[in-house]
Design an enzyme around this catalytic site. Structure first.
Site, mmCIF file in Angstrom:
data_model
loop_
_atom_site.group_PDB
_atom_site.id
_atom_site.type_symbol
_atom_site.label_atom_id
_atom_site.label_comp_id
_atom_site.label_asym_id
_atom_site.label_seq_id
_atom_site.Cartn_x
_atom_site.Cartn_y
_atom_site.Cartn_z
ATOM 1 N N ASP A 1 45.815 8.570 -14.539
ATOM 2 C CA ASP A 1 45.513 7.187 -14.899
ATOM 3 C C ASP A 1 45.060 7.155 -16.355
ATOM 4 O OD1 ASP A 1 44.043 4.616 -15.183
ATOM 5 O OD2 ASP A 1 44.352 4.479 -13.020
ATOM 6 N N GLY B 1 41.758 -6.586 -6.340
ATOM 7 C CA GLY B 1 41.698 -5.752 -7.538
ATOM 8 C C GLY B 1 43.026 -5.187 -7.992
ATOM 9 N N GLN B 2 44.127 -5.538 -7.339
ATOM 10 C CA GLN B 2 45.434 -5.026 -7.766
ATOM 11 C C GLN B 2 45.840 -5.721 -9.064
ATOM 12 O OE1 GLN B 2 48.615 -5.470 -4.896
ATOM 13 N NE2 GLN B 2 49.990 -4.156 -6.060
ATOM 14 N N ASN C 1 44.751 -0.986 -3.602
ATOM 15 C CA ASN C 1 44.391 -2.396 -3.648
ATOM 16 C C ASN C 1 45.616 -3.211 -3.267
ATOM 17 O OD1 ASN C 1 41.796 -1.738 -4.767
ATOM 18 N ND2 ASN C 1 42.821 -1.413 -6.705
ATOM 19 N N HIS D 1 50.882 1.443 -5.317
ATOM 20 C CA HIS D 1 50.429 2.730 -5.830
ATOM 21 C C HIS D 1 49.093 3.082 -5.195
ATOM 22 C CE1 HIS D 1 48.666 -0.327 -8.454
ATOM 23 N NE2 HIS D 1 47.694 0.541 -8.718
ATOM 24 N N HIS E 1 45.496 5.257 -5.775
ATOM 25 C CA HIS E 1 44.584 5.930 -6.690
ATOM 26 C C HIS E 1 44.026 7.138 -5.950
ATOM 27 C CE1 HIS E 1 44.187 2.509 -9.562
ATOM 28 N NE2 HIS E 1 44.551 1.829 -8.484
#
Length: 115
Positions: free
Chosen positions: A31, A93-94, A87, A100, A102
């Site tokens: 990230d 929070g996306q 998310n 995807h 995290h």
């Protein structure tokens, strides 16, 4: 067809990334704005906007992603303590609407237990 996202551009090689793993179904990258000492993103090549947009035909892909997350965690030596977060939707929070996961590790998550 979903709108092209930053992840699609990374998958296509249009935007550079620090890859940890890739195969014909997914890519795992660091990230660019890490929230923990280890913060990776596991991204399917298929552009599914959100988990709720996945269909029964995506069952094998979703299972593949989970297996690869475990393999990457073991390979990086974080297999005993990591968190997987996804998310779903802007209110959760996306910010990039390409499914995807995290993978975060290297921090003490005791104070943020989710039971």
């Amino acid at each position: 067809m979903p709108e092209e996202t930053i992840f699609t551009k990374i998958i296509n090689g249009d935007i550079p990334s620090k890859k940890v793993f890739e195969d014909d179904q997914c890519i795992c990258i660091h990230d660019v704005s890490p929230q923990a000492p280890v913060h990776l993103l596991m991204i399917p090549r298929k552009p599914i906007p959100r988990l709720v947009d996945a269909s029964p035909e995506d069952k094998a892909l979703l299972g593949h992603l989970m297996i690869k997350i475990g393999e990457v965690a073991r390979d990086l030596g974080i297999g005993d303590a990591f968190r997987v977060i996804m998310n779903n939707g802007a209110n959760a929070g996306q910010t990039v609407f390409h499914l995807h996961f995290h993978i975060v590790a290297g921090a003490n998550f005791d104070e943020h237990k989710m039971v």
